[in-house]
Design a protein around this motif. Sequence first.
Motif, PDB file in Angstrom:
ATOM      1  N   VAL A 368      12.969   1.629   3.608  1.00 51.67           N
ATOM      2  CA  VAL A 368      11.617   1.060   3.662  1.00 51.67           C
ATOM      3  C   VAL A 368      11.433   0.077   2.500  1.00 51.67           C
ATOM      4  O   VAL A 368      11.850   0.355   1.369  1.00 51.67           O
ATOM      5  CB  VAL A 368      10.534   2.167   3.553  1.00 51.67           C
ATOM      6  CG1 VAL A 368       9.120   1.563   3.601  1.00 51.67           C
ATOM      7  CG2 VAL A 368      10.685   3.194   4.675  1.00 51.67           C
ATOM      8  N   TYR A 369      10.835  -1.087   2.797  1.00 51.62           N
ATOM      9  CA  TYR A 369      10.458  -2.043   1.757  1.00 51.62           C
ATOM     10  C   TYR A 369       8.934  -2.063   1.657  1.00 51.62           C
ATOM     11  O   TYR A 369       8.246  -2.126   2.684  1.00 51.62           O
ATOM     12  CB  TYR A 369      10.936  -3.448   2.106  1.00 51.62           C
ATOM     13  CG  TYR A 369      12.442  -3.612   2.019  1.00 51.62           C
ATOM     14  CD1 TYR A 369      13.051  -3.950   0.815  1.00 51.62           C
ATOM     15  CD2 TYR A 369      13.239  -3.415   3.140  1.00 51.62           C
ATOM     16  CE1 TYR A 369      14.430  -4.098   0.728  1.00 51.62           C
ATOM     17  CE2 TYR A 369      14.620  -3.557   3.058  1.00 51.62           C
ATOM     18  CZ  TYR A 369      15.209  -3.906   1.851  1.00 51.62           C
ATOM     19  OH  TYR A 369      16.565  -4.044   1.764  1.00 51.62           O
ATOM     20  N   ILE A 370       8.433  -2.000   0.432  1.00 50.34           N
ATOM     21  CA  ILE A 370       6.988  -2.030   0.218  1.00 50.34           C
ATOM     22  C   ILE A 370       6.649  -3.205  -0.699  1.00 50.34           C
ATOM     23  O   ILE A 370       7.095  -3.254  -1.848  1.00 50.34           O
ATOM     24  CB  ILE A 370       6.504  -0.712  -0.420  1.00 50.34           C
ATOM     25  CG1 ILE A 370       6.703   0.430   0.585  1.00 50.34           C
ATOM     26  CG2 ILE A 370       5.037  -0.807  -0.841  1.00 50.34           C
ATOM     27  CD1 ILE A 370       6.619   1.791  -0.018  1.00 50.34           C
ATOM     28  N   GLY A 371       5.884  -4.137  -0.171  1.00 47.49           N
ATOM     29  CA  GLY A 371       5.447  -5.283  -0.963  1.00 47.49           C
ATOM     30  C   GLY A 371       4.020  -5.069  -1.438  1.00 47.49           C
ATOM     31  O   GLY A 371       3.194  -4.522  -0.708  1.00 47.49           O
ATOM     32  N   ALA A 372       3.741  -5.481  -2.681  1.00 46.96           N
ATOM     33  CA  ALA A 372       2.379  -5.393  -3.214  1.00 46.96           C
ATOM     34  C   ALA A 372       2.045  -6.723  -3.869  1.00 46.96           C
ATOM     35  O   ALA A 372       2.705  -7.119  -4.837  1.00 46.96           O
ATOM     36  CB  ALA A 372       2.278  -4.251  -4.221  1.00 46.96           C
ATOM     37  N   ALA A 373       1.046  -7.411  -3.301  1.00 46.64           N
ATOM     38  CA  ALA A 373       0.681  -8.732  -3.813  1.00 46.64           C
ATOM     39  C   ALA A 373      -0.697  -8.694  -4.453  1.00 46.64           C
ATOM     40  O   ALA A 373      -1.628  -8.078  -3.925  1.00 46.64           O
ATOM     41  CB  ALA A 373       0.689  -9.751  -2.666  1.00 46.64           C
ATOM     42  N   SER A 374      -0.827  -9.348  -5.600  1.00 44.58           N
ATOM     43  CA  SER A 374      -2.130  -9.511  -6.250  1.00 44.58           C
ATOM     44  C   SER A 374      -2.102 -10.852  -6.963  1.00 44.58           C
ATOM     45  O   SER A 374      -1.085 -11.556  -6.915  1.00 44.58           O
ATOM     46  CB  SER A 374      -2.376  -8.384  -7.246  1.00 44.58           C
ATOM     47  OG  SER A 374      -1.577  -8.600  -8.404  1.00 44.58           O
ATOM     48  N   GLN A 395       5.842   9.657   3.759  1.00 40.62           N
ATOM     49  CA  GLN A 395       6.314   9.351   2.404  1.00 40.62           C
ATOM     50  C   GLN A 395       6.197   7.855   2.120  1.00 40.62           C
ATOM     51  O   GLN A 395       5.867   7.461   0.998  1.00 40.62           O
ATOM     52  CB  GLN A 395       7.771   9.786   2.257  1.00 40.62           C
ATOM     53  CG  GLN A 395       7.926  11.273   2.370  1.00 40.62           C
ATOM     54  CD  GLN A 395       8.639  11.826   1.151  1.00 40.62           C
ATOM     55  OE1 GLN A 395       8.006  12.126   0.143  1.00 40.62           O
ATOM     56  NE2 GLN A 395       9.953  11.943   1.237  1.00 40.62           N
ATOM     57  N   ALA A 396       6.493   7.035   3.119  1.00 41.52           N
ATOM     58  CA  ALA A 396       6.377   5.580   2.936  1.00 41.52           C
ATOM     59  C   ALA A 396       4.937   5.229   2.559  1.00 41.52           C
ATOM     60  O   ALA A 396       4.688   4.396   1.689  1.00 41.52           O
ATOM     61  CB  ALA A 396       6.815   4.851   4.201  1.00 41.52           C
ATOM     62  N   CYS A 397       3.970   5.879   3.218  1.00 39.40           N
ATOM     63  CA  CYS A 397       2.555   5.633   2.905  1.00 39.40           C
ATOM     64  C   CYS A 397       2.245   6.022   1.461  1.00 39.40           C
ATOM     65  O   CYS A 397       1.541   5.312   0.755  1.00 39.40           O
ATOM     66  CB  CYS A 397       1.643   6.436   3.836  1.00 39.40           C
ATOM     67  SG  CYS A 397       1.601   5.795   5.502  1.00 39.40           S
ATOM     68  N   VAL A 398       2.764   7.164   1.028  1.00 39.76           N
ATOM     69  CA  VAL A 398       2.470   7.623  -0.329  1.00 39.76           C
ATOM     70  C   VAL A 398       3.071   6.652  -1.353  1.00 39.76           C
ATOM     71  O   VAL A 398       2.417   6.290  -2.339  1.00 39.76           O
ATOM     72  CB  VAL A 398       2.979   9.065  -0.551  1.00 39.76           C
ATOM     73  CG1 VAL A 398       2.707   9.506  -1.982  1.00 39.76           C
ATOM     74  CG2 VAL A 398       2.296  10.018   0.419  1.00 39.76           C
ATOM     75  N   TYR A 399       4.299   6.192  -1.115  1.00 41.67           N
ATOM     76  CA  TYR A 399       4.900   5.194  -2.010  1.00 41.67           C
ATOM     77  C   TYR A 399       4.068   3.914  -2.017  1.00 41.67           C
ATOM     78  O   TYR A 399       3.892   3.281  -3.061  1.00 41.67           O
ATOM     79  CB  TYR A 399       6.343   4.881  -1.580  1.00 41.67           C
ATOM     80  CG  TYR A 399       7.350   5.832  -2.175  1.00 41.67           C
ATOM     81  CD1 TYR A 399       7.889   5.594  -3.439  1.00 41.67           C
ATOM     82  CD2 TYR A 399       7.740   6.975  -1.497  1.00 41.67           C
ATOM     83  CE1 TYR A 399       8.810   6.482  -4.000  1.00 41.67           C
ATOM     84  CE2 TYR A 399       8.659   7.866  -2.049  1.00 41.67           C
ATOM     85  CZ  TYR A 399       9.189   7.610  -3.294  1.00 41.67           C
ATOM     86  OH  TYR A 399      10.078   8.482  -3.863  1.00 41.67           O
ATOM     87  N   ALA A 400       3.532   3.540  -0.849  1.00 44.47           N
ATOM     88  CA  ALA A 400       2.727   2.321  -0.775  1.00 44.47           C
ATOM     89  C   ALA A 400       1.398   2.503  -1.518  1.00 44.47           C
ATOM     90  O   ALA A 400       0.916   1.585  -2.178  1.00 44.47           O
ATOM     91  CB  ALA A 400       2.485   1.942   0.685  1.00 44.47           C
TER      92      ALA A 400
END
Lengths: 416, 416
Positions: A368-374, A395-400
């Motif tokens: 899973v890749y999780i991107g976070a933009a600000s 788990q992917a949701c929790v990491y996100a």
Amino acid sequence: MNAEIISVGTELLLGEILNTDAQFLARRLSETGIDVYYQTVVGDNRQRLSESVRCALERADIVIASGGLGPTPDDLTKEVLSECMGEELVMHEESLEEIKGYFRAIGHEMAENNKKQAMMPKNAIILKNNNGTAPGAIIEKNGKIVIMLPGPPNELEPMFNESVLPYLKSKSEYILYSRVLQIFGMGEAMVASKLEDMMNEYENPTVAPYAKTAGVRLRITAKCKSEEEGIRLTEPVEKKIKEILGDVVYGYGDETIQEALVRLLAEKGLTISAAESCTGGCFAGMITDVAGASGVLNESVVTYANSAKMKYLGVREDTLARFGAVSEQTAKEMAEGIRKAARADIGIGITGIAGPGGASADKPVGLVYIGAASKSGTTVKRITLKGNREKIRHQACVYALDAARRAVLDMAQTDC
Amino acid sequence: MNAEIISVGTELLLGEILNTDAQFLARRLSETGIDVYYQTVVGDNRQRLSESVRCALERADIVIASGGLGPTPDDLTKEVLSECMGEELVMHEESLEEIKGYFRAIGHEMAENNKKQAMMPKNAIILKNNNGTAPGAIIEKNGKIVIMLPGPPNELEPMFNESVLPYLKSKSEYILYSRVLQIFGMGEAMVASKLEDMMNEYENPTVAPYAKTAGVRLRITAKCKSEEEGIRLTEPVEKKIKEILGDVVYGYGDETIQEALVRLLAEKGLTISAAESCTGGCFAGMITDVAGASGVLNESVVTYANSAKMKYLGVREDTLARFGAVSEQTAKEMAEGIRKAARADIGIGITGIAGPGGASADKPVGLVYIGAASKSGTTVKRITLKGNREKIRHQACVYALDAARRAVLDMAQTDC
């Protein structure tokens, strides 16, 4: 003091419902410093219930029974427990009035057999039920304590917190005062190793980590005479732990990571929006499960198909063709795309392979890749999760959620 | 035959985990026709575990223990149960090879103490563990049966289904053959009243409904000598029930309503997309929880804010101003809007008040409108749900899944 929990109900023996009451009671008792050595489940059967109670009274100081306080003939808990304690049942007028009032409030007529619910053990402390018709009771006799609580969790839990807990605390010379820190982003073993000295040397308060499905709970427990003393003992320890562990500590008590995130966003007046692929709406679902989420989330999209990623987020066809839908580049463009499209402060992009199908040699199930933009920029985290489809998605949701929380913290730092 | 379940583990006594194993075992045993009169939870303590086992062996034919088969010194189940049955533990070479193979497969070295997991009762049936390192065991002696299973549900459940269930069935002269029908859109009391004659008069097979959180399970159970006989006995009853109840029957066995919907959409080659307000992504999340959902859902949106409803779905400002975001009209425009925007066959719009805030005099917490649009037209259902935020949101999703299912069925009828 030690206690035994007896859960009464044939529906438990048939496996029709999960015994969440026993878990609730066990956890609360353990937090109060009362040991539990046995839990028993028994059906709505007079003889077997009676045997279980007599057995429990021999080996425990406190017996807590839940369930079987209803109005029908197979609700036997009060009768059997009162008999075991040598107490007779008498009409408790105050409870009868409460029950009548309850039915008036919901606009129903009280059935004749509801009167049975107001028959209470003669020399008992009666526990008011603010969420249903069955009052609870505490019988104290011959050095033993018997506590009866209604079965439905939405009746049992408030009754325990409001009436039983203060009662049990009054029976004990000292109290256990606990502070719980919620941790995500560091495993139990690593937490334990960083706090090793503290865990080995501290006697009061004690420090103990517990692994959860996602993350770690760290409990600081002080044995003390009052809440004030408890706060005085635990506060410096909590401060020291936070210095050692840093920003992996996300919250306190029973706070979930989504609650911590919504609280943080609301405090700072920020909004969030997500573009979800493998989590298919669950990330937005977890945020909107928190009351007040409408203040921080205006919109969010599920972009399962590549066409949707291009349409809603402006992910480039070239990116998808060159790197694939499950890639660092796509996660980055998803996060940045939803941030722009939704005019949100934080944009989250989640893309991965939840399985069971969809894997390839270099992209296994669980990737899973999780991107976070600000406004501070975009980070992409690559994780490989284990378990079935449901577990990987959760788990992917929790990491996100954690990635979003870190993006907020980073923004705040940039502002300084 | 009757059985007793003993769950072993201090983490259960402390309330750290929910006892889902006991529910699983209780349900399976009940479905197999084996009565359970007691369930016990006991910690990793030699003396108390031993007392619980001896007590259970006095009152039950079968004792099933779960947990405590791990490699550490506090895992005592095998030692204690074998002692109670007068069996010694010996090295089981085949299990040792299995454990070594397990570690090879995940690329880890086997720790020395894992050898302990291959020490098995001498005269036992050994149950292979395909999902972990701890084998299970069955000891049969002096008319009693003792079964030991590993604690983790993902090890216990397949081991029970693959090895224990066939064993238990072989012990019984007859078997119980069950068919379960899943029902949504009709309450338990109404189902019972429509099937009253059947429930009262039929002796083999029997028919019994059970309420679930959302919907009703109806179990048809035949006592028979073989599966073939079971099918022959239950099939005509199932057919008759479906005639009486109609399309509220959505599925079979353990099939959830989202699984039934994805199956139905895939069979007919249709796609679905949703516009969610109060459910905030949970509806899409439930659909995408089903493996293969990517074949029927390309995209979906969470439109919490009014601006998002206008932007993504083309809901008219006038509609929102005149009727409000929680209204039949808005739900209709949301369903039609997402169907068009996503070019989906079925468009679902969900808008409501999940609480605790947001209610007004004429729009209480729990009020939800569900729109379902297809080429056959658009229907809007108004429901008022009870419970807390989490329950209202979950129930709203289930009603929306049912609305989607009915839209697919209606489309199919239109096509005829």
